[in-house]
Design an enzyme around this catalytic site. Structure first.
Site, PDB file in Angstrom:
ATOM      1  N   CYS A   2       0.928  -1.220   0.153  1.00  0.00           N
ATOM      2  CA  CYS A   2       0.070   0.004  -0.076  1.00  0.00           C
ATOM      3  C   CYS A   2       1.055   1.067  -0.152  1.00  0.00           C
ATOM      4  CB  CYS A   2      -0.773  -0.228   1.293  1.00  0.00           C
ATOM      5  SG  CYS A   2      -1.944   1.521   1.477  1.00  0.00           S
ATOM      6  N   GLU A 123      -3.663   0.820  -6.183  1.00  0.00           N
ATOM      7  CA  GLU A 123      -2.689  -0.195  -6.976  1.00  0.00           C
ATOM      8  C   GLU A 123      -2.917   0.157  -8.373  1.00  0.00           C
ATOM      9  OE1 GLU A 123      -0.892  -1.559  -5.338  1.00  0.00           O
ATOM     10  OE2 GLU A 123      -1.537  -2.218  -3.257  1.00  0.00           O
TER      11      GLU A 123
END
Length: 257
Positions: A2, A123
Site C-alpha cells: 500500500c 494499486e
C-alpha cells in the site's frame, strides 16, 4: 503493498466513526513531552504518499485508563532504536507474515498497534504495453477502511529533542480479484475487533494475527482512475473519479468488481 491512499474525512468525522475519546496533537512534526496538543492542520488528501502526515487511531494509557486517541503521525515507521529518521520511507508497510519477528516492527506489534483510516487506496495494474493503470479500491458502503497499522515514537539524540511519531500499514497476500491488481493488500480490522487490536496490553503474536482479516468477499470495489495520481504533486477529489470507459484502452485493465 500500500503505497498511496486517500484520506479526505475531517477529524470530527473520524472522531465519531472510530469512537475516539480525545483528538490529540500533531505528533508528526514533533513537540515536547509525548507530542500531545489540541488538534492539527492536516488537510484532506486524495494522494497520501510516504512521509506525509497522516491521522491514526490508537490507545494510550492516561491516568491509569486506556484512552482512544486520534493523532497525527508521519507515514513511514522509524524504529525507536534508529540512529536517524532517514529510512522512514522504506518502512511504510510491514508484512503480516514477519511483523512479529522483524526488529523494526516487533516491539510496536506487541504494544503500539493502531488503525489507519482511509477512504481507499491505490494499486497499479501492469499493462501489456508496459504501462501501468492505477485503480482505486474502497468499501462499497462508503465507510472508512480501518487499515491495520503500527506506530512508534523516536527521538533524536540531544536534550530537549522533540518526539517524532511515525506509523506503518500491515499488508498481506492479496485475495480473490484484488490479486489480479497487485500481490499485496492492506490488512483490515473489523469494527468488533478494534478494541482488542488497539489494546496496549496486547496479547501473543498468534492471537493478534488472528484479529486481522483480508476484506470479506463483496466488501470492496475497484475501478480505474486517472494516471495523474502517479504524481505526488497532484491532489483533489478528481483523482478518485472513475476513468470514463471511452478513455480506457482495450487491454488497459482487468475486469474487476
Amino acid at each position: 503493498m500500500c503505497g498511496r491512499y486517500a484520506a479526505s474525512r475531517s477529524p470530527e468525522d473520524l472522531v465519531e466513526e472510530f469512537e475516539v475519546d480525545a483528538w490529540a496533537g500533531a505528533g508528526a512534526g514533533g513537540g515536547t513531552g509525548d507530542g500531545a496538543g489540541t488538534g492539527d492542520a492536516v488537510p484532506p488528501s486524495w494522494n497520501v504518499a510516504p512521509t506525509d502526515p497522516v491521522r491514526v487511531v490508537l490507545e494510550r494509557v492516561v491516568e491509569e485508563r486506556a484512552e482512544r486517541q486520534l493523532r497525527t503521525v508521519r507515514w513511514g515507521l522509524v524504529p525507536s532504536w534508529a540512529r536517524d529518521a532517514s529510512g522512514a520511507a522504506r518502512l511504510i508497510n510491514a508484512r503480516l507474515e514477519t511483523v512479529a519477528e522483524k526488529p523494526a516492527f516487533r516491539k510496536a506489534f506487541r504494544s503500539r498497534r493502531c488503525l489507519v483510516p482511509a477512504d481507499g487506496y491505490y494499486e497499479w495494474y501492469a499493462q501489456e504495453d508496459g504501462g501501468k493503470q492505477p485503480f482505486f479500491i474502497r468499501r462499497r458502503d462508503g465507510r472508512s477502511l480501518a487499515m491495520a497499522g503500527l506506530y512508534e515514537l523516536w527521538r533524536a539524540p540531544g536534550e530537549g529533542s522533540p518526539w517524532l511519531w511515525t506509523a506503518t500499514v500491515i499488508t498481506t497476500a492479496a485475495v480473490d480479484e484484488l490479486g489480479r491488481l497487485h500481490d499485496r493488500m492492506p490488512m483490515l480490522v473489523e469494527r468488533d475487533r478494534w478494541a482488542q487490536w488497539l489494546d496496549p496490553e496486547g496479547g501473543d503474536a498468534e492471537e493478534l494475527r488472528g484479529l486481522l482479516v483480508p476484506a470479506a468477499p463483496g466488501l470492496l470495489e475497484a475501478y480505474p482512475v486517472s494516471k495523474a495520481v502517479g504524481n505526488v504533486r497532484n491532489n483533489g477529489p478528481h483523482l478518485v473519479e472513475p476513468v470514463p470507459a471511452a478513455e480506457e484502452a482495450a487491454d488497459a485493465a482487468p475486469t474487476l468488481f
